[in-house]
Each structure stands twice: as C-alpha cells, then as structure tokens.
Motif scaffolding. Structure first.
Motif, PDB file in Angstrom:
ATOM      1  N   ARG A 139      77.235  85.288 106.584  1.00  0.00           N
ATOM      2  CA  ARG A 139      77.373  84.951 105.170  1.00  0.00           C
ATOM      3  C   ARG A 139      77.992  86.131 104.432  1.00  0.00           C
ATOM      4  N   MET A 140      78.812  85.825 103.447  1.00  0.00           N
ATOM      5  CA  MET A 140      79.368  86.856 102.578  1.00  0.00           C
ATOM      6  C   MET A 140      79.343  86.371 101.145  1.00  0.00           C
ATOM      7  N   GLU A 141      79.076  87.276 100.229  1.00  0.00           N
ATOM      8  CA  GLU A 141      79.014  86.936  98.811  1.00  0.00           C
ATOM      9  C   GLU A 141      79.788  87.970  98.014  1.00  0.00           C
TER      10      GLU A 141
ATOM     11  N   ILE B 180      89.113  89.455 103.674  1.00  0.00           N
ATOM     12  CA  ILE B 180      88.496  89.277 104.985  1.00  0.00           C
ATOM     13  C   ILE B 180      89.599  89.079 106.007  1.00  0.00           C
TER      14      ILE B 180
ATOM     15  N   LEU C  70      80.743  81.435 102.449  1.00  0.00           N
ATOM     16  CA  LEU C  70      81.245  82.358 101.438  1.00  0.00           C
ATOM     17  C   LEU C  70      80.847  81.867 100.060  1.00  0.00           C
ATOM     18  N   SER C  71      80.479  82.799  99.196  1.00  0.00           N
ATOM     19  CA  SER C  71      80.161  82.481  97.812  1.00  0.00           C
ATOM     20  C   SER C  71      80.906  83.444  96.910  1.00  0.00           C
TER      21      SER C  71
ATOM     22  N   ILE D 216      88.358  86.181  96.818  1.00  0.00           N
ATOM     23  CA  ILE D 216      88.398  86.401  98.263  1.00  0.00           C
ATOM     24  C   ILE D 216      89.760  85.966  98.766  1.00  0.00           C
TER      25      ILE D 216
ATOM     26  N   ARG E 275      91.044  85.298 102.530  1.00  0.00           N
ATOM     27  CA  ARG E 275      90.570  85.177 103.918  1.00  0.00           C
ATOM     28  C   ARG E 275      91.766  84.899 104.821  1.00  0.00           C
TER      29      ARG E 275
ATOM     30  N   CYS F 141      83.863  76.932 107.756  1.00  0.00           N
ATOM     31  CA  CYS F 141      83.677  77.823 106.618  1.00  0.00           C
ATOM     32  C   CYS F 141      83.362  76.981 105.389  1.00  0.00           C
TER      33      CYS F 141
ATOM     34  N   VAL G 266      82.765  77.201 101.403  1.00  0.00           N
ATOM     35  CA  VAL G 266      83.068  78.100 100.285  1.00  0.00           C
ATOM     36  C   VAL G 266      82.559  77.471  98.991  1.00  0.00           C
TER      37      VAL G 266
ATOM     38  N   PHE H 203      89.905  81.829  95.449  1.00  0.00           N
ATOM     39  CA  PHE H 203      89.794  81.875  96.907  1.00  0.00           C
ATOM     40  C   PHE H 203      91.144  81.539  97.505  1.00  0.00           C
TER      41      PHE H 203
END
Length: 344
Positions: A98-100, A108, A127-128, A135, A137, A153, A155, A163
C-alpha cells in the motif's frame, strides 16, 4: 474469485475463468490444473534494478515477501523504485503493498522481474492520493514466457488529486495488469497509458476501470501495442460516468499493430454514461504496418528488420513520450527499442 485467493486457499475453483465476462480472454481456470507449492522466502540478494539509479528509495518485494506503506509528508517529493521479483521455479506467491500520498509528488518506478520460471504470482497494489497530491506510476514487466502473473492496482483519489500511469507489458504465459480508479471529480485528473510488446506465444491483458463519481473530472487514456508470432493481446478499458458526474471529460484510445497472421488482439473499449453534460469519446484500431512507409525506409538502405523495428518504435513512441519523469522516460524508451530490435 482471484488468483491470489486460489494461492492462499489452495482451491482451484477460486481461479477466474472464461465464464467471468472480464476474464473471458484471460482464462486461468482452464490453464492452471495444479497449484505449485508456496514460493520460498528469504531469497536474494539481487543485482541493481533498471530504475535504481533514479530512486530516492528502493523497495524490494521478493516472492511476495514484504508489506510496505509509504506515506509522504505535505509538500514532499519522492521517487521510489518498487521491484517485484519472482525468484522461484514453479512456486506461487501473492502480496498486497500500500502507498499513500498526503500532499506531494510521488513517482513510482515499478518493475516485475522474473528470475525464476513457471511461477504463479498475484500482486494487489493499493494507492491513495489525497487532495493536492500526485502520483506518476510507471510499470515495466520483464517476466518469463511460462509464468502466470496478475497485478491489480486500486487507486482512490480525493478532489484536486492527480494520477498518471504508464504500463509497459512484455507478456508471459498469462499476464494481466489491471487498474481500478475511483475518480471523485472535483478537478481531479487521471492519465492511464499503456504499451504492450508481444512475441512468441506471450499473452498480455491490460484491463482498466475508471469510475467518475463527481462533477468536473478528467480522464485521458492512450494504449498502443504490437503483437507478432502467435502472441495475444487483450485490452479492456471501461470508463463509467455516474449520475451527477456532470462536466466529465474522458477520452480513451487503443491502437494495435498485428505483424503476423497468427497473432491476435482482442479489444473492448467501453463508455458507460449516466450523466448528461459530459464530453466523452473512445477510439479503437487494429491493423498492420504501413507497407508504403516500410518500402520507403528500405529504399533508403535500411534493412527490412531494422525498418520494421523503427516503424513500430515510432508507433508506440507516442505513449512513451507522455511519461512525465524525464529519466524514466529515457530508460523506458531505450528498453522498448531494445525489445523491438531483439524481436525482429
């Protein structure tokens, strides 16, 4: 039903099959007859990765072994290389990182590296992105032809977040790269791009679902791919505009080159629109290389194989050029050129 659930429970009935509409071109239940043992843990060390030199931090998830959370402070910028390494022969593993992002910019640089063979892998990536955060990615897969690999994924954006994603898929026995975006509107923006480069008997499935739930949101999607030999590509893109999501601006394009008669592309772009005041469109083309352009290049002394590689590189280059991080863009461009050159 999912590959991850099947791995965790040992129940083959949990595998998605062609009876599931979203999996009809990437059937796993008809492919996987037995589940291999769990992949070993504590593997490594590993040589440096493709993007390590660009990263402030390198996170390695080997055989599904690591659950990590990265939270950015307000205003911070960070580049993280996340390496999912399958170092198992005929093993099975899954992981849910997880990433926030609170309010900052996170890049990323995500790779899927197959150092083993014949493995089953599912990664669920969450992802948040909070208001004011962003972000980018960038996902690059380099897995063996006999692997089965699924990446999902999910989001979630807040209003005012952004994003951007670029997926570069080289395929496997079955490879599925799936992205679901909960789009709130409110000035939030999404870019979902992809490139697939498939040869041999490789299979790659790029599936995306974006759900616009609020007023004033944008989505821009461009996916391009090249298939040859007996390879098979699947593109499924769905943009849903819910009731009340007025002033949504959503664009989707998918374009493919088929270089051999036995290669296959299955494409299903979809728009589901339940609001009135929107601007939405999608386009889809599947064809062959431009024979006149190929002849023109050969007339100027470029060998046939090199001319094919140059034309296909230019075709997918439009997607690569949309990568925002300059260093990553150049690495991806070189990797794509090498892959296309080797495949000719």
């Amino acid at each position: 039903m999912s590959l991850r659930t099947a791995i965790e429970t040992g129940d083959l009935a949990e595998l998605p099959s062609r009876r599931d509409e979203d999996w009809r071109w990437t059937d796993l239940r008809g492919l996987v007859r037995t589940l291999p043992p769990r992949s070993p843990t504590n593997v490594g060390p590993f040589a440096p990765g493709l993007f390590d030199g660009l990263a402030d931090e390198v996170v390695i998830v080997s055989n599904g072994e690591l659950r990590t959370s990265i939270t950015l402070a307000r205003g911070e910028e960070q580049v993280v290389a996340v390496r999912f390494i399958a170092a198992a022969d005929a093993g099975a593993h899954a992981a849910p990182p997880r990433m926030e992002v609170s309010k900052g910019r996170l890049v990323i640089l995500e790779t899927y590296e197959g150092l083993g063979s014949g493995y089953l892998s599912e990664i669920d990536f969450t992802l948040s992105v909070k208001t004011g955060g962003s972000i980018e990615r960038i996902v690059l897969t380099d897995e063996p032809e006999d692997a089965v690999s699924v990446v999902r994924c999910d989001v979630t954006l807040e209003p005012g977040a952004s994003f951007a994603q670029t997926v570069i898929a080289a395929g496997a026995r079955r490879q599925r790269l799936e992205t679901h975006v909960a789009h709130p509107g409110g000035g939030a923006s999404v870019r979902l791009d992809g490139v697939y480069l498939l040869d041999g008997r490789r299979h790659a499935d790029i599936t995306t679902v974006v759900t616009h739930a609020g007023v004033d949101g944008t989505t821009d999607q461009l996916v391009k791919g090249v298939v040859k030999d007996q390879a098979r590509a699947v593109f499924q893109g769905r943009i849903i505009v819910a009731h009340g999501a007025d002033k949504t601006d959503a664009r989707m394009g998918h374009h493919a080159l088929v270089l051999d008669d036995r290669a296959e592309v299955d494409a299903k772009p979809e728009l589901e629109i339940y609001a009135d005041d929107v601007s939405c469109a999608h386009g889809n083309t599947v064809g062959a290389l431009d024979e006149e352009a190929l002849f023109y290049a050969e007339q100027r002394g470029i060998p046939h194989a090199e001319a094919r590689a140059l034309l296909t590189e230019a075709f997918v280059g439009e997607v690569v050029d949309r990568i925002e991080h300059a260093g990553a863009r150049e690495i991806v461009r070189a990797w794509v050129a090498g892959r296309l050159g080797a495949a000719q």
